[in-house]
Scaffold this active site. Structure first.
Site, PDB file in Angstrom:
ATOM      1  N   LYS A 183       0.870  -1.172   0.000  1.00 45.59           N
ATOM      2  CA  LYS A 183       0.000   0.000   0.000  1.00 45.59           C
ATOM      3  C   LYS A 183       0.910   1.226   0.000  1.00 45.59           C
ATOM      4  O   LYS A 183       1.326   1.720   1.038  1.00 45.59           O
ATOM      5  CB  LYS A 183      -0.906  -0.016   1.230  1.00 45.59           C
ATOM      6  CG  LYS A 183      -2.289   0.647   1.009  1.00 45.59           C
ATOM      7  CD  LYS A 183      -2.250   2.063   0.482  1.00 45.59           C
ATOM      8  CE  LYS A 183      -1.785   3.031   1.526  1.00 45.59           C
ATOM      9  NZ  LYS A 183      -1.803   4.453   1.032  1.00 45.59           N
ATOM     10  N   THR A 237       4.411   9.702  13.109  1.00 40.84           N
ATOM     11  CA  THR A 237       4.130   9.147  14.429  1.00 40.84           C
ATOM     12  C   THR A 237       2.630   9.090  14.686  1.00 40.84           C
ATOM     13  O   THR A 237       2.130   8.132  15.297  1.00 40.84           O
ATOM     14  CB  THR A 237       4.836   9.985  15.509  1.00 40.84           C
ATOM     15  OG1 THR A 237       6.254   9.877  15.323  1.00 40.84           O
ATOM     16  CG2 THR A 237       4.485   9.497  16.905  1.00 40.84           C
ATOM     17  N   GLY A 240       1.353   6.128  12.984  1.00 45.83           N
ATOM     18  CA  GLY A 240       1.895   4.967  13.677  1.00 45.83           C
ATOM     19  C   GLY A 240       1.156   4.665  14.960  1.00 45.83           C
ATOM     20  O   GLY A 240       0.950   3.491  15.321  1.00 45.83           O
ATOM     21  N   GLU A 257       8.354   2.445  11.783  1.00 42.62           N
ATOM     22  CA  GLU A 257       9.488   3.375  11.666  1.00 42.62           C
ATOM     23  C   GLU A 257       8.874   4.746  11.478  1.00 42.62           C
ATOM     24  O   GLU A 257       8.306   5.035  10.431  1.00 42.62           O
ATOM     25  CB  GLU A 257      10.391   2.966  10.497  1.00 42.62           C
ATOM     26  CG  GLU A 257      11.763   3.618  10.549  1.00 42.62           C
ATOM     27  CD  GLU A 257      11.783   4.966   9.864  1.00 42.62           C
ATOM     28  OE1 GLU A 257      11.723   5.994  10.586  1.00 42.62           O
ATOM     29  OE2 GLU A 257      11.858   4.993   8.638  1.00 42.62           O
ATOM     30  N   CYS A 291      13.238  11.320   7.432  1.00 40.25           N
ATOM     31  CA  CYS A 291      12.850  11.137   8.838  1.00 40.25           C
ATOM     32  C   CYS A 291      14.052  11.195   9.770  1.00 40.25           C
ATOM     33  O   CYS A 291      13.928  11.620  10.924  1.00 40.25           O
ATOM     34  CB  CYS A 291      12.110   9.816   9.012  1.00 40.25           C
ATOM     35  SG  CYS A 291      12.986   8.378   8.399  1.00 40.25           S
ATOM     36  N   GLU A 389       8.615  17.543  14.199  1.00 40.70           N
ATOM     37  CA  GLU A 389       9.208  17.209  12.901  1.00 40.70           C
ATOM     38  C   GLU A 389       8.623  18.122  11.827  1.00 40.70           C
ATOM     39  O   GLU A 389       7.415  18.102  11.564  1.00 40.70           O
ATOM     40  CB  GLU A 389       8.935  15.751  12.559  1.00 40.70           C
ATOM     41  CG  GLU A 389       9.647  15.285  11.306  1.00 40.70           C
ATOM     42  CD  GLU A 389       9.477  13.795  11.075  1.00 40.70           C
ATOM     43  OE1 GLU A 389      10.472  13.139  10.712  1.00 40.70           O
ATOM     44  OE2 GLU A 389       8.357  13.280  11.258  1.00 40.70           O
TER      45      GLU A 389
END
Length: 489
Positions: A183, A237, A240, A257, A291, A389
């Site tokens: 995906k 994140t 995630g 990750e 990242c 980030e």
């Protein structure tokens, strides 16, 4: 419609059960060039029904197909055939990356050739892997540890490094004996089409590799499908956290990750002019959309102003331009929403720190998602630009009192993906590297080796990709206690 030099047979279809099939919705996704803001390709848009069909095909391939029970040597041979097809299409992969993401054409070829070389290294690693080991046992005459495929894998890759990241996930899954459903990001799916075509050309059994291209809602449906045994995800994140919660509900396996806010610590022994060139050259790599990017620079207060001036001098010399221009050193951001995000953080940074250079859009480019390389100095470590980030060419310079304070500031982050120390003292580099709480740490620059374990501490992820450790995440461990040694060994 495809980028020049790219030949994909069925971009308007999905690859499910070994066949190219239309998306049930009939809708297409437009891929936009970040250089020109024009449509460069159209691909199928999968919805929940397509995701379910892909899982059913992969489930059948795992539960009833030959791939999981095939001798490892046979799987490795088939995988090597697939890698051979990818090696022949490196130029196409490079063109896809430039067209979709705005990655520099001057860097795209070597980058993708290197990614294929990593796949060849993974095949060699699998050849030396003992899938069954005999071990001493106090509970039986013969004890064995077997490593078996974890099951159906959903591989979800981001838009910044779509080939290398997806190909690694596919490689580990296939070498372990797992069917895998790709995906890709809806912004950069073309590389996954080429991977699927390589799997087809290599003669992999039906359902062992699948491809579904869709947006976030469809991706969430894939993650929630109980037929998926493991999710391998690289991305934000926030996403995630959602995947971890879904997998946790049914105890599905996951490798995550995630984001980073990595620090570069500049010691007193390292020359300012070299540090400036290194740090300015790093933050502009892939337009800062990495990242593991070294986006925080922590420097002794006595050297702060000198380093700020030197970095600004290097940034002002950076050539900003279209990604296919060989002179370009900084291309566009990948999409409009990403430029909007970076500009929001620049506005936040102006409130709390000193804007030394950059901060705007280059005047000579009136189309495309471009932003100048940007340096903030005297950045408070508790500010948003130091803690969140940004994913763009924005560098935060943070003053510290001494080495101990630099380490404290580096660790004062919810992330822990990467880091570096700029020093000629290897003993100091090792000492500091062991104290900074990150999954990776390098000396003198952004260092990454995808043949070794790669991943993060804290909110930068769960598990590792790369090396034997990455491979183990696609395997289940089974203990067998027997009355003797079976003849099959």
């Amino acid at each position: 419609m495809l980028p020049a030099g790219v030949s994909i047979a069925h971009p308007e279809k999905l690859f499910i059960g070994g066949a190219w099939v239309p998306a049930q919705s009939g809708r297409l996704i437009e891929l936009i060039s970040p250089d020109t803001e024009q449509v460069v390709a159209l691909v199928a848009e999968a919805d929940a029904a397509d995701m379910d069909a892909a899982v059913a095909a992969a489930r059948h391939a795992f539960d009833h197909g030959p791939w999981p029970s095939m001798a490892p040597a046979e799987r490795i041979a088939a995988f090597r055939r697939m890698v051979g097809h990818l090696r022949a299409r490196v130029d196409e992969l490079a063109r896809c990356w430039t067209a979709q993401m705005g990655g520099l054409a001057s860097f795209a070829g070597p980058m993708h050739a290197g990614s294929v070389a990593v796949l060849e290294g993974l095949a060699a690693m699998a050849e030396g892997f003992a899938f069954v080991e005999q071990r001493p046992s106090m509970g039986a005459a013969a004890g064995f540890v077997a490593y078996e495929p974890v099951g159906v894998v959903a591989a979800i890759a981001p838009w910044n490094g779509p080939f290398g990241i997806m190909a690694n996930k596919v490689a580990y899954a296939l070498l372990a004996g797992c069917p895998v459903i790709m995906k890709p990001s809806p912004e950069t799916p073309l590389e996954a089409y080429i991977i699927a075509e390589a799997a087809e050309a290599a003669g992999l059994p039906a359902g062992v590799v699948g491809l579904v291209t869709g947006h976030r809602e469809a991706s969430d449906h894939l993650v929630c499908n109980p037929g998926v045994d493991k999710v391998s995800f690289t991305g934000s994140t926030v996403a995630g956290q959602r995947i971890a919660s879904v997998c946790g509900e049914r105890i599905a396996r996951c490798t995550l990750e995630l984001g980073g806010k990595s620090a570069a610590l500049v010691r007193d022994d390292f020359p300012i002019e070299i540090a400036a060139k290194m740090l300015a050259g790093t933050i502009t790599m892939m337009s800062g959309q990495v990242c593991a990017m070294l986006s925080r620079v922590i420097v002794p207060r006595a050297r702060h102003d000198e380093l700020a001036e030197a970095i600004a001098g290097e940034m002002r010399q950076v050539v900003i331009g279209h990604s296919d221009d060989p002179r370009t050193q900084l291309g566009p951001l990948a999409m409009k929403r990403q430029r909007d995000r970076v500009e929001m953080y620049i506005a936040e940074g102006r409130k709390v720190a000193d804007l030394v250079c950059g901060g705007g859009r280059p005047a000579h480019l009136n189309r495309g998602y471009f932003i100048e390389p940007t340096l903030f100095a005297n950045v408070p470590n508790d500010s948003r630009i130091a803690q969140e980030e940004i994913f763009g060419p924005v560098l935060s310079l943070i003053p510290a009192e001494d080495e101990e304070d630099m380490i404290r500031i580096a660790n004062d982050s919810r992330f822990g993906l990467n880091g570096s120390v700029l020093t000629h003292d290897v003993d100091a580099a090792y000492r500091i590297g062991r104290r900074v709480r990150t999954g990776g740490f390098g000396q003198n620059g952004l260092r990454m080796d995808f043949g070794l374990p790669y991943g993060g501490f804290k909110q930068s992820g769960i598990g590792r990709e790369g090396g034997r450790e990455g491979f183990m995440a696609y395997l289940e461990v089974k203990t067998l206690l027997l009355d003797g040694v079976p003849s099959a060994l």
